[in-house]
Structure formats: C-alpha cells, structure tokens
Design a protein around this motif. Structure first.
Motif, short mmCIF file in Angstrom:
data_model
loop_
_atom_site.label_atom_id
_atom_site.label_comp_id
_atom_site.label_asym_id
_atom_site.label_seq_id
_atom_site.Cartn_x
_atom_site.Cartn_y
_atom_site.Cartn_z
N MET A 151 64.36 31.33 40.46
CA MET A 151 65.53 32.28 40.08
C MET A 151 65.18 33.60 40.84
O MET A 151 66.09 34.53 41.03
N GLY A 152 63.86 33.95 40.94
CA GLY A 152 63.58 35.21 41.81
C GLY A 152 64.12 35.07 43.21
O GLY A 152 64.07 36.24 43.93
N ALA A 153 64.24 33.95 43.60
CA ALA A 153 64.74 33.84 45.11
C ALA A 153 66.13 33.32 45.21
O ALA A 153 66.85 32.91 46.13
N ILE B 266 64.78 45.85 47.21
CA ILE B 266 64.11 46.33 45.98
C ILE B 266 64.07 45.19 45.07
O ILE B 266 65.19 44.79 44.50
N SER B 267 62.97 44.84 44.29
CA SER B 267 63.02 44.23 43.32
C SER B 267 62.10 44.78 42.17
O SER B 267 61.28 45.46 42.49
N GLN B 268 62.54 44.21 40.94
CA GLN B 268 61.77 44.76 39.74
C GLN B 268 60.97 43.87 38.90
O GLN B 268 61.62 42.65 38.70
N ARG C 126 57.80 36.06 40.11
CA ARG C 126 59.21 36.09 40.31
C ARG C 126 59.85 37.08 41.09
O ARG C 126 60.64 36.87 42.06
N ALA C 127 59.35 38.24 40.81
CA ALA C 127 59.92 39.56 41.78
C ALA C 127 59.21 39.40 43.18
O ALA C 127 60.24 39.64 43.98
N LEU C 128 58.25 38.84 43.40
CA LEU C 128 57.78 38.72 44.88
C LEU C 128 58.70 37.43 45.60
O LEU C 128 58.66 37.53 46.94
N MET C 129 59.22 36.63 45.07
CA MET C 129 59.98 35.64 45.40
C MET C 129 61.41 36.21 46.04
O MET C 129 61.93 35.52 46.88
N GLU D 265 61.37 28.56 53.56
CA GLU D 265 60.55 29.69 53.33
C GLU D 265 60.29 30.12 51.84
O GLU D 265 59.20 30.33 51.45
N ILE D 266 61.17 29.85 51.02
CA ILE D 266 61.19 29.75 49.74
C ILE D 266 60.14 28.93 49.12
O ILE D 266 59.29 29.46 48.42
N ALA D 267 60.22 27.64 49.43
CA ALA D 267 59.05 26.70 49.20
C ALA D 267 57.68 27.22 49.54
O ALA D 267 56.61 27.27 48.82
#
Ligand code: ATP
Length: 234
Positions: free
Chosen positions: A99-101, A78-80, A147-150, A109-111
């Motif tokens: 920061m989102g990740a 869950i992210s906001q 950021r939330a999608l990260m 995968e973050i990249a």
C-alpha cells in the motif's frame, strides 16, 4: 526544501495554527516539539494536504503545494508516518508495505524496496504474512515507517514515532530515523519526547498553542532555559 510561510489553519472556529512559519533544509532532521494540542499534528496534516491553510503558503522545492491534492503531494516525494501508527489492521505486513507503494508502477524496484525494508526490520520479515493488527506496538511502528519508505520519500514526515513505546524501543526507533536520514531522506519529526528529538535533530522549532515560540539549532535549544524548564524536565 520545504518552507511554511505564515499559515493560518482552522477547525471550524478553532484557530489551530496562527501565522505559523517553519523551514526544513534538504538533508537535515528538523524537529517540531510542543505539548499536547499545540498544533504539531495539524502542521503535518497541512503539509501533506489533508488540511488547507486559510492564509499563507506551503512551498516544497519552489512550488506552492498548499492547494495540491494529498496523493499528488505523495508523488512529489513527501510521505508521512502517521500518529498512533495507523497501519491497516486487517491486512498483512506485506500488503501494508505494498500500500505504501500504491502510486508506483516499477514492480521490480518495489520488490527490491520491500526487501530493503525487511533488511532494516528483520522482525517484519519473519511476520510478513501476519495480520498487522496482531503485531506489537513497536512492530506496528516499524511497519508504519516501512510503509512510508515504500513511497521512496525525499521528505519524511513523522508524527510522534516514540509514542507508547518502551525506552529501549524508543532508542531503536531514533537510531532508525538517524539512519534513514544518513541515507539521504530529509526528516521533519514531530515529538513530545523533546530530549530524544533534540538529540538527533539539526534544527528545532517549539510550538505553543499554534504559534512558533522558539527556533534554532537543536544544540542551542537543548541549552535554552525555557526549553529545559518546559520540555526537558527541568
Ligand atoms: P497531540 O500531541 O495531542 O496530538 P498536537 O500538537 O498534535 O497534539 P493538534 O492535534 O495539531 O495538536 O491540535 C491542535 C489544536 O487543534 C488542539 O487545540 C486540538 O484540540 C484542535 N483540533 C485538532 N483536531 C481537531 C478537529 N478535528 N476538530 C476540532 N479541533 C481540532
């Protein structure tokens, strides 16, 4: 996917949510609409673990998360996207996305996910080294969504993403929300812009002074006389 069961939430003596219940089915867009101070932000903060209900439960994928720590809730999916965008003003666009990740360790995968955010928001790519505080309102909103999608959320909580944006940008943001949903993320969208919110939502709840007063399919609510009068400008 998410069920809120009769929660009571207080700020000291103020009873902000009163036996409030709400349900979000997997794969859908659900909107919670209501006026200023009705309790929309309080609802999202309770789901994300920032506030604790005094009574009642918040159940996510069968698990009661009403006493779970906020970072654990993020790791559960869950992210906001907070109200007023609230990006880290003195950090660059890329640093904000990183920061989102922050709970993830899969560097490659973050990249790749950051690249995906840049594909979705080309303006952020152009400005990736720019300080977030110097972005326009619309760009900051896009960064907050990126950021939330990260965090690779399964459920995305969005707090008034249209606030303060010009009509054209509002349209663009709502198109983006639809697209995020079409790619598999469930969305709980809090809005004062009832018109736009109902036009993209599947289900809708109306909150007044901490209580759900109406609920139904978004189409039903759009036709409701009460909703028309109070939230759709007649
Ligand atoms: P808005 O669209 O204006 O943000 P909202 O529907 O999100 O409104 P909430 O922010 O959830 O409303 O507020 C619900 C109620 O709780 C309001 O009466 C508000 O004044 C009160 N409230 C919110 N935060 C606090 C706080 N930190 N301390 C005391 N009361 C608060």
């Amino acid at each position: 996917m998410l069920t809120i069961n009769e929660i009571d939430v207080y700020y000291g003596a103020i009873h902000a949510l009163k036996k409030m219940s709400l349900a979000v089915e997997e794969g859908t867009i659900v909107t919670l609409i209501g006026a200023n101070g009705a309790g929309k932000t309080t609802t999202l903060k309770t789901i994300s673990g920032i506030l604790r209900p005094k009574n009642g439960t918040v159940v996510y994928k069968g698990k009661d998360i009403s006493k779970t720590a906020p970072e654990k809730i993020v790791s559960l999916g869950i992210s906001q996207v907070p109200e007023g965008r609230r990006v880290f003003q003195t950090m660059s666009v890329m640093e904000n996305l990183e920061m989102g990740a922050y709970l993830r360790k899969d560097k490659k995968e973050i990249a790749a996910d950051m690249e995906n955010v840049f594909v979705r928001f080309p303006r952020l790519k152009e400005r990736r080294k720019q300080m977030a505080g110097t972005l326009s309102g619309g760009e900051q909103q896009m960064l907050a969504i990126g950021r939330a999608l990260m965090a690779r959320p399964e459920l995305l909580l969005m707090d008034e993403p249209s606030m303060g944006l010009a009509p054209l940008l509002v349209k663009e943001i709502f198109e983006i929300i639809k697209d995020i949903n079409a790619r598999g993320t469930t969305i709980l969208l809090v809005e004062q812009n009832a018109n736009m919110a109902l036009s993209i939502a599947d289900q809708a709840f109306v909150i007044e002074t901490g209580e759900i007063v109406l609920k139904g399919s978004a189409q039903q609510l759009m036709k409701s006389e009460e909703v028309k009068k109070a939230y759709l400008g007649g």
